[in-house]
Scaffold this motif. Sequence first.
Motif, PDB file in Angstrom:
ATOM      1  N   SER B 131       0.570  -1.510  -0.034  1.00 38.90           N
ATOM      2  CA  SER B 131       0.031   0.011  -0.532  1.00 38.90           C
ATOM      3  C   SER B 131       0.333   1.434  -0.499  1.00 38.90           C
ATOM      4  O   SER B 131       0.837   1.804   1.426  1.00 38.90           O
ATOM      5  N   LEU B 132       1.665   1.165  -0.869  1.00 32.56           N
ATOM      6  CA  LEU B 132       2.272   3.125  -1.045  1.00 32.56           C
ATOM      7  C   LEU B 132       1.922   3.707  -1.280  1.00 32.56           C
ATOM      8  O   LEU B 132       2.670   4.984  -0.985  1.00 32.56           O
ATOM      9  N   ASP B 133       1.034   3.970  -2.072  1.00 30.96           N
ATOM     10  CA  ASP B 133      -0.196   4.887  -2.042  1.00 30.96           C
ATOM     11  C   ASP B 133       0.597   5.998  -2.666  1.00 30.96           C
ATOM     12  O   ASP B 133       0.899   7.745  -2.246  1.00 30.96           O
ATOM     13  N   LEU B 134       1.418   6.562  -3.742  1.00 29.73           N
ATOM     14  CA  LEU B 134       1.768   7.075  -4.361  1.00 29.73           C
ATOM     15  C   LEU B 134       1.527   7.909  -4.763  1.00 29.73           C
ATOM     16  O   LEU B 134      -0.372   8.493  -5.548  1.00 29.73           O
ATOM     17  N   THR B 135       1.756   9.666  -5.124  1.00 32.79           N
ATOM     18  CA  THR B 135       0.349  10.046  -4.939  1.00 32.79           C
ATOM     19  C   THR B 135       2.008  10.600  -5.922  1.00 32.79           C
ATOM     20  O   THR B 135       3.079  11.091  -6.781  1.00 32.79           O
ATOM     21  N   ASP B 136       1.349  12.414  -7.049  1.00 37.88           N
ATOM     22  CA  ASP B 136       2.803  12.961  -7.941  1.00 37.88           C
ATOM     23  C   ASP B 136       3.630  13.880  -7.321  1.00 37.88           C
ATOM     24  O   ASP B 136       4.050  14.849  -7.898  1.00 37.88           O
ATOM     25  N   GLU B 137       3.117  13.836  -5.727  1.00 42.56           N
ATOM     26  CA  GLU B 137       4.508  14.426  -4.771  1.00 42.56           C
ATOM     27  C   GLU B 137       5.620  13.505  -4.548  1.00 42.56           C
ATOM     28  O   GLU B 137       6.126  13.454  -4.133  1.00 42.56           O
ATOM     29  N   THR B 138       5.401  12.134  -5.826  1.00 47.42           N
ATOM     30  CA  THR B 138       6.486  10.861  -5.174  1.00 47.42           C
ATOM     31  C   THR B 138       7.612  10.735  -6.179  1.00 47.42           C
ATOM     32  O   THR B 138       7.041  11.184  -6.975  1.00 47.42           O
ATOM     33  N   ALA B 139       8.655  11.821  -5.686  1.00 52.29           N
ATOM     34  CA  ALA B 139       9.898  11.708  -6.242  1.00 52.29           C
ATOM     35  C   ALA B 139      10.172  10.331  -6.457  1.00 52.29           C
ATOM     36  O   ALA B 139      10.804  10.143  -8.586  1.00 52.29           O
ATOM     37  N   VAL B 140      10.520   9.102  -5.215  1.00 52.80           N
ATOM     38  CA  VAL B 140      11.648   7.716  -5.566  1.00 52.80           C
ATOM     39  C   VAL B 140      10.946   7.401  -4.677  1.00 52.80           C
ATOM     40  O   VAL B 140      10.564   7.611  -3.388  1.00 52.80           O
ATOM     41  N   VAL B 141      10.565   5.556  -4.696  1.00 57.87           N
ATOM     42  CA  VAL B 141      10.799   5.082  -4.880  1.00 57.87           C
ATOM     43  C   VAL B 141      11.971   3.467  -4.193  1.00 57.87           C
ATOM     44  O   VAL B 141      11.856   3.709  -4.991  1.00 57.87           O
ATOM     45  N   LEU B 142      12.014   3.556  -2.910  1.00 60.24           N
ATOM     46  CA  LEU B 142      13.173   2.747  -2.357  1.00 60.24           C
ATOM     47  C   LEU B 142      12.560   1.521  -1.920  1.00 60.24           C
ATOM     48  O   LEU B 142      11.562   1.585  -0.865  1.00 60.24           O
ATOM     49  N   LEU B 143      12.608   0.506  -2.441  1.00 59.10           N
ATOM     50  CA  LEU B 143      12.120  -1.047  -2.147  1.00 59.10           C
ATOM     51  C   LEU B 143      13.174  -2.240  -1.777  1.00 59.10           C
ATOM     52  O   LEU B 143      13.955  -1.602  -2.451  1.00 59.10           O
ATOM     53  N   ASN B 144      12.744  -2.661  -1.386  1.00 57.27           N
ATOM     54  CA  ASN B 144      13.675  -4.550  -1.586  1.00 57.27           C
ATOM     55  C   ASN B 144      12.810  -5.032  -2.076  1.00 57.27           C
ATOM     56  O   ASN B 144      11.554  -5.835  -1.879  1.00 57.27           O
ATOM     57  N   HIS B 145      13.974  -5.987  -3.472  1.00 58.47           N
ATOM     58  CA  HIS B 145      13.098  -7.249  -3.907  1.00 58.47           C
ATOM     59  C   HIS B 145      12.334  -7.858  -2.487  1.00 58.47           C
ATOM     60  O   HIS B 145      11.336  -8.572  -3.108  1.00 58.47           O
ATOM     61  N   VAL B 146      13.307  -8.689  -1.903  1.00 60.66           N
ATOM     62  CA  VAL B 146      13.005  -9.601  -1.157  1.00 60.66           C
ATOM     63  C   VAL B 146      13.366  -9.204   0.695  1.00 60.66           C
ATOM     64  O   VAL B 146      14.525  -8.371   0.679  1.00 60.66           O
ATOM     65  N   ASP B 147      12.123  -9.077   1.093  1.00 63.22           N
ATOM     66  CA  ASP B 147      12.547  -8.228   2.270  1.00 63.22           C
ATOM     67  C   ASP B 147      13.688  -9.374   3.042  1.00 63.22           C
ATOM     68  O   ASP B 147      13.019 -10.572   3.323  1.00 63.22           O
ATOM     69  N   TYR B 148      14.287  -9.101   4.082  1.00 61.98           N
ATOM     70  CA  TYR B 148      15.234  -9.352   4.931  1.00 61.98           C
ATOM     71  C   TYR B 148      14.574 -10.010   6.214  1.00 61.98           C
ATOM     72  O   TYR B 148      15.224 -10.732   6.661  1.00 61.98           O
ATOM     73  N   ARG B 149      13.616 -10.056   7.073  1.00 60.93           N
ATOM     74  CA  ARG B 149      13.037 -10.154   8.048  1.00 60.93           C
ATOM     75  C   ARG B 149      12.501 -11.238   7.258  1.00 60.93           C
ATOM     76  O   ARG B 149      12.000 -12.412   8.002  1.00 60.93           O
ATOM     77  N   THR B 150      10.921 -11.387   6.791  1.00 56.76           N
ATOM     78  CA  THR B 150      10.308 -12.566   6.560  1.00 56.76           C
ATOM     79  C   THR B 150      10.880 -13.109   5.000  1.00 56.76           C
ATOM     80  O   THR B 150      10.088 -14.230   4.905  1.00 56.76           O
ATOM     81  N   GLY B 151      11.682 -12.705   4.292  1.00 60.00           N
ATOM     82  CA  GLY B 151      12.127 -13.813   3.230  1.00 60.00           C
ATOM     83  C   GLY B 151      10.937 -12.760   1.942  1.00 60.00           C
ATOM     84  O   GLY B 151      11.180 -13.824   1.038  1.00 60.00           O
ATOM     85  N   ALA B 152      10.198 -12.574   1.773  1.00 58.32           N
ATOM     86  CA  ALA B 152       8.913 -11.857   1.339  1.00 58.32           C
ATOM     87  C   ALA B 152       9.334 -11.752   0.326  1.00 58.32           C
ATOM     88  O   ALA B 152      10.409 -10.614  -0.184  1.00 58.32           O
ATOM     89  N   LEU B 153       9.268 -12.296  -1.373  1.00 57.48           N
ATOM     90  CA  LEU B 153       9.646 -11.052  -2.158  1.00 57.48           C
ATOM     91  C   LEU B 153       8.494 -10.331  -2.983  1.00 57.48           C
ATOM     92  O   LEU B 153       6.993 -10.375  -3.509  1.00 57.48           O
ATOM     93  N   ASN B 154       9.040  -9.092  -3.431  1.00 53.15           N
ATOM     94  CA  ASN B 154       8.139  -8.464  -4.041  1.00 53.15           C
ATOM     95  C   ASN B 154       8.148  -8.116  -5.288  1.00 53.15           C
ATOM     96  O   ASN B 154       9.265  -8.874  -6.294  1.00 53.15           O
ATOM     97  N   ASP B 155       7.331  -8.017  -6.014  1.00 52.29           N
ATOM     98  CA  ASP B 155       7.133  -8.065  -7.314  1.00 52.29           C
ATOM     99  C   ASP B 155       7.165  -6.860  -7.769  1.00 52.29           C
ATOM    100  O   ASP B 155       6.490  -5.395  -8.149  1.00 52.29           O
ATOM    101  N   MET B 156       8.808  -7.122  -8.173  1.00 55.20           N
ATOM    102  CA  MET B 156       9.280  -5.972  -8.884  1.00 55.20           C
ATOM    103  C   MET B 156       8.849  -5.299 -10.254  1.00 55.20           C
ATOM    104  O   MET B 156       8.453  -4.285 -10.545  1.00 55.20           O
TER     105      MET B 156
END
Lengths: 366, 366
Positions: B131-156
């Motif tokens: 739920s990133l809720d990006l808007t036209d004020e968002t310059a950049v999003v910093l994301l992890n491909h795989v979460d270090y704690r849970t191991g969850a894989l985000n959809d790149m």
Amino acid sequence: MKRELFDIPEGVIYLDGNSLGAPPKHVAERMQEVVKHQWGTRLIRSWSEGWWEAPQRIGDRIGRLIGAAPGQVVVGDSTSVNVFKALMGAVKGTDRTEIVCDESTFPTDGYIAQSAASLAGLKIRAAHPSSLDLTDETAVVLLNHVDYRTGALNDMRALTEQAHEIGAQVVWDLCHSAGVLPIELDALNVDFAIGCTYKFLNGGPGSPAYIYVPHEKQAGFDNPLSGWNGHREPFAMQPSYEPDPGIVRARVGTPDILSMLALDAALDVWDDVDLAELRQRGLALTALFREHVRKLTSLEIITPEARGNQISVRCPDAKAVMDELIARGVIGDHRPPDILRFGFAPLYVTDEDAITAAEVLAEITR
Amino acid sequence: MKRELFDIPEGVIYLDGNSLGAPPKHVAERMQEVVKHQWGTRLIRSWSEGWWEAPQRIGDRIGRLIGAAPGQVVVGDSTSVNVFKALMGAVKGTDRTEIVCDESTFPTDGYIAQSAASLAGLKIRAAHPSSLDLTDETAVVLLNHVDYRTGALNDMRALTEQAHEIGAQVVWDLCHSAGVLPIELDALNVDFAIGCTYKFLNGGPGSPAYIYVPHEKQAGFDNPLSGWNGHREPFAMQPSYEPDPGIVRARVGTPDILSMLALDAALDVWDDVDLAELRQRGLALTALFREHVRKLTSLEIITPEARGNQISVRCPDAKAVMDELIARGVIGDHRPPDILRFGFAPLYVTDEDAITAAEVLAEITR
């Protein structure tokens, strides 16, 4: 003074320790231990068996060589990155408007100073150490202790006092002076210092640099590179950054352990070195080379009397001459447009090396 | 898949390759060659015999593993420093007002994002990838491909498209996904990516990180750490900074050659690895471990189906349990407050390892 501890190839006169110091012999074996045992056998456990604290521990070892009491030096990152930390830390919150940078500096310091000034909203002004013209608008002065081109030694005491008199801070770059002469950062009330470890300290190619932040500055030092290694509780994995109260706040990311422990090994040769005696040997070696160059050639020596462990000679076709010197086993280097540089590391350079190098230079430029 | 190439100590089941990969056997020997021959015998000459270009050359080797064509990845500095470069580069000149950072990120990314936002005059906002809720004020999003704690894989693909749809850029942190599954940075039009090399890539403790800047972004990429290694003509020693036109501008200071060439050696084992096949082995190993943990214990597995090479288990007294696991030869790690992490590097972890680890975990937590 300790040549038997170094690996210098047969037939080579190595006068480039001001660029890349030669390896102490035992470093190769230590690296085997680090790779095979610490990494290979102990694996992740080594992080709690000495790796994590290595940047501070090795920082203290360097501290001894630069007049810094324990707890004020930390090793990690490149010189350029440490210049950035020091300058950004120095100007944080200032209402002054300029950073002054030694105009004869090794370029990276100036490049980083430009970026730091831009990010912090200050102007950058280049000035020669002999005429800094500091004003009450000067936030910080970035100076080289020994000039990389000429080998000229700047007066750390006088220049630090000059900055402090006007309320400015000073960042000293020790790249070409650490391991050359006694340095007294604490005694001279230096604000920040940074330096590399791969020149006279022999830490290995691109070995990590260091930063000095004195105790009284640490609480106010904001590291712009607020990585997790500088956190007060790095393994608590907290969402917000709370810096360690001490020098650890100058750390950034996970340290490059192999390069760092090679440096650690290399520093062993320094443990019993008397820096005053080392300085005398450095002055004697450079004087000897200078004397023979004067006697045997008509080349202009641009290194002044107040100097580091380096003699620089102006020479047309500097690149071609250095190539020929190297072909004949005398390794120095050249800097544009027309400077030959010869570095004299007293730990492994001998009087005979200095004399022979001058003779070969004379033969080539005759 | 290649266990015979690795040094895994007798009696150890090593499930912490997501923190520090095990050394390929030949790395120790390569380091001898680097220290004794390249540094010791060739001395300063090695800088022009391969060292200087190593960051780009090794960057291209990593590029093959993350879907980046040559000339877009460069190795050097820590992950934290590369996050700083990427974010500062991404927001330079923007008129947007916020940086969005994955709220579940490994802390250093968030700490650096706070500093970058502060320096660039932007706000920082933490949000979950779902739920990133990006808007036209968002310059950049910093994301992890795989979460270090849970191991969850985000959809790149989906998250990159989501950012691009609203005109925002994306920086992907690949620390826990490089060497785990095929990544397609070029094909997905990723703006920036960074990652470490000491986890599944087995580069060695604190081995240098990398940054990906695609060709079309390079001309506009301003590296805030404008060190001399990124200069168009580093050895011209010019007073002002003119960046290299290509990926070299993402370099900063002198690279840590020993750590970097250990990484180079470690990458040899990847040359003939089929990443799709590797991915299948990783999924099989983690599924096998998961199945046995479910069967033998009542512990909650927090890793979702879409995952990297990691299974994370919620466990009271996680530290004490992990200490006991390690005492019995099963090496994983724990993260506060109550997470046990088990990493499965298909290159050297076997089915038997996965089953035995689950059995030992069951014995301890019974």
